[in-house]
Design an enzyme around this catalytic site. Structure first.
Site, short mmCIF file in Angstrom:
data_model
loop_
_atom_site.label_atom_id
_atom_site.label_comp_id
_atom_site.label_asym_id
_atom_site.label_seq_id
_atom_site.Cartn_x
_atom_site.Cartn_y
_atom_site.Cartn_z
N LYS A 121 6.98 9.50 -12.40
CA LYS A 121 5.66 9.54 -11.76
C LYS A 121 4.65 10.27 -12.62
O LYS A 121 3.47 9.92 -12.61
CB LYS A 121 5.75 10.17 -10.37
CG LYS A 121 6.41 9.23 -9.37
CD LYS A 121 6.00 9.54 -7.95
CE LYS A 121 6.55 8.48 -7.00
NZ LYS A 121 6.45 8.85 -5.61
N LYS A 203 13.63 -1.41 -10.63
CA LYS A 203 13.88 -1.52 -9.19
C LYS A 203 12.69 -2.15 -8.46
O LYS A 203 11.55 -2.00 -8.90
CB LYS A 203 14.24 -0.16 -8.59
CG LYS A 203 13.13 0.83 -8.56
CD LYS A 203 13.49 2.07 -7.76
CE LYS A 203 12.25 2.96 -7.72
NZ LYS A 203 12.35 4.15 -6.95
N LYS A 206 6.70 -1.46 -4.67
CA LYS A 206 5.40 -2.01 -4.26
C LYS A 206 4.43 -2.12 -5.43
O LYS A 206 3.47 -2.88 -5.37
CB LYS A 206 4.80 -1.14 -3.16
CG LYS A 206 4.59 0.29 -3.65
CD LYS A 206 3.97 1.17 -2.62
CE LYS A 206 3.60 2.52 -3.21
NZ LYS A 206 4.67 3.35 -3.74
P1 TYM Z 1 11.16 6.21 -0.98
O1 TYM Z 1 10.09 6.36 0.04
O2 TYM Z 1 10.77 5.91 -2.38
O3 TYM Z 1 12.22 5.13 -0.54
C1 TYM Z 1 12.78 5.16 0.76
C2 TYM Z 1 14.22 4.73 0.73
O4 TYM Z 1 14.36 3.41 0.18
C3 TYM Z 1 15.26 3.43 -0.92
N1 TYM Z 1 14.77 2.47 -1.93
C4 TYM Z 1 15.53 1.52 -2.48
N2 TYM Z 1 16.82 1.19 -2.28
C5 TYM Z 1 17.30 0.14 -2.98
N3 TYM Z 1 16.56 -0.58 -3.86
C6 TYM Z 1 15.26 -0.28 -4.09
N4 TYM Z 1 14.54 -1.02 -4.92
C7 TYM Z 1 14.69 0.83 -3.38
N5 TYM Z 1 13.46 1.38 -3.36
C8 TYM Z 1 13.52 2.40 -2.47
C9 TYM Z 1 15.22 4.87 -1.44
O5 TYM Z 1 16.38 5.19 -2.15
C10 TYM Z 1 15.09 5.65 -0.15
O6 TYM Z 1 16.33 5.84 0.47
N6 TYM Z 1 12.02 11.05 -1.59
C11 TYM Z 1 12.29 9.92 -0.75
C12 TYM Z 1 11.78 10.08 0.66
C13 TYM Z 1 12.28 11.33 1.32
C14 TYM Z 1 13.59 11.54 1.81
C15 TYM Z 1 13.60 12.87 2.33
C16 TYM Z 1 14.75 10.76 1.85
C17 TYM Z 1 11.55 12.45 1.53
N7 TYM Z 1 12.34 13.39 2.16
C18 TYM Z 1 14.74 13.43 2.90
C19 TYM Z 1 15.90 11.32 2.43
C20 TYM Z 1 15.89 12.65 2.93
C21 TYM Z 1 11.59 8.71 -1.39
O7 TYM Z 1 10.67 8.84 -2.15
O8 TYM Z 1 12.08 7.52 -0.97
#
Ligand code: TYM
Length: 339
Positions: A121, A203, A206
């Site tokens: 990022k 991956k 969006k």
């Molecule tokens: P985020 O918002 O980027 O994504 C949310 C969840 O979706 C999964 N994910 C994917 N899985 C498979 N293939 C993909 N292309 C893909 N893109 C996203 C992510 O692994 C995630 O599980 N930091 C976290 C959000 C968060 C969080 C937490 C998660 C904040 N606090 C506490 C668990 C526990 C994040 O940015 O995920």
């Protein structure tokens, strides 16, 4: 990862969150939400909209507000019953920010510098490498540890953050005794890393909308994206699982396996001699049929703003009750005078 079962008398706890920084997509669904659903009889489940995390990157306020509520509607439409799961908005539970600050003081600069998401990022948003982007993982550790979960169901890309959380637990408990429960990342067998349909080497996200399938997208748009999915230029043109040589085909096979429950062998047999022209629309159709009921239900729920408000208010109340217990324990251990 093995299927987790909870047979103990006391329910184990599951927790996860998603940033409402964009519309929910197939990667979020297969990597995370699908794995959360329908576990509420076995686990105490906490799922939230991680709105505080989104402002590490500049957001348009009206869009953030809209997406947060749309995300809640989609959680419910994906089968998370608000009566059985605690669904809440992160910023409504002030304990997240408070514990986040404490954990900042128990996390090393070097550890945070090594986080892949921070490196990615900060390379992408060179004009805004803010402190929040750097300390993002300690807020995430707070999100997790406030609820003392056993399992954190996430996609592969979040594993490193859960590992860091585990290091913080070890360090903190090493000083103060058993304050936090050690959480486990819970990564699905299929769908843990869904790749972009136009970029099978990165991956699904969006930021590349033409290769990203959104949960609320129209069926015709989803089908079009699958028809245009990148496969590969080999002459063989057969459906075979080979991620190194055929990453595009392997990604489509993984998506098809995740939505239909079929194995790779079954998929290879099904498309034996048929080529990519037949395969790609079939994957598209299977995804459309998986997402159709979710979209219809989310659209219905979104019309009822009063219902959504009651869900997030109740959720925040329930979450804050649990979070406050943990925060008090932490404050006492570190030597803050009780209020
Ligand atoms: P985020 O918002 O980027 O994504 C949310 C969840 O979706 C999964 N994910 C994917 N899985 C498979 N293939 C993909 N292309 C893909 N893109 C996203 C992510 O692994 C995630 O599980 N930091 C976290 C959000 C968060 C969080 C937490 C998660 C904040 N606090 C506490 C668990 C526990 C994040 O940015 O995920």
């Amino acid at each position: 990862m093995e299927e987790v079962k909870n047979t103990a008398a006391a329910k184990k706890v599951m927790l996860s969150g998603i940033q409402p920084s964009g519309d929910l997509h197939l990667g979020n669904y297969l990597g995370a939400i699908k794995n959360w659903g329908a576990r509420a009889d076995e686990f105490d489940c906490f799922y939230f909209m991680a709105d505080m995390h989104t402002i590490t990157v500049r957001q348009t306020p009206a869009d953030l507000r809209r997406r947060t509520l749309e995300q809640l509607a989609q959680y419910i439409a994906c089968g998370l019953d608000p009566e059985k799961n605690t669904l809440f908005i992160q910023s409504h539970v002030h304990q997240h920010a408070e514990l986040g600050w404490v954990l900042n003081c128990y996390t090393q600069f070097g550890e945070l510098s090594r986080m892949t998401q921070f490196k990615d990022k900060s390379a992408k948003h060179k004009d805004n490498i803010n402190g929040g982007l750097f300390t993002y993982p300690t807020l995430m550790a707070a999100d997790i540890l406030l609820y003392q979960p056993d399992f954190v169901p996430v996609g592969e890309d979040q594993k490193q953050h859960v590992e860091l959380t585990r290091n913080i637990v070890q360090r903190f408990n090493g000083i103060y005794g058993d304050v936090f429960k050690m959480p486990e990342p819970y990564i699905p067998k299929t769908g843990a890393r869904v790749m972009g349909l136009t970029t099978p080497d990165s991956k699904m996200s969006k930021s590349i909308p033409e290769g990203c399938v959104f949960l609320l997208e129209k069926p015709e748009d989803i089908l079009r994206k699958f028809k245009r999915a990148v496969t590969d230029s080999d002459t063989e043109r057969c459906v075979r699982f080979d991620p190194a040589q055929k990453p595009g085909v392997a990604n489509l096979m993984s998506i098809y396996a995740a939505v239909t429950g079929k194995t790779f062998e079954q998929i290879e047999a099904e498309f034996d001699g048929k080529g990519y022209g037949a395969f790609k629309p079939c994957v598209g159709e299977a995804v459309v049929e998986t997402l159709r009921p979710i979209r219809e239900e989310a659209e219905r729920i979104l019309k009822d703003k009063a219902y959504l408000e009651s869900v997030y208010k109740n959720g925040a109340e329930r979450a804050a009750y649990v979070a406050e217990k943990t925060l008090r324990k932490v404050y006492k251990k570190i030597g803050f005078v009780a209020r």
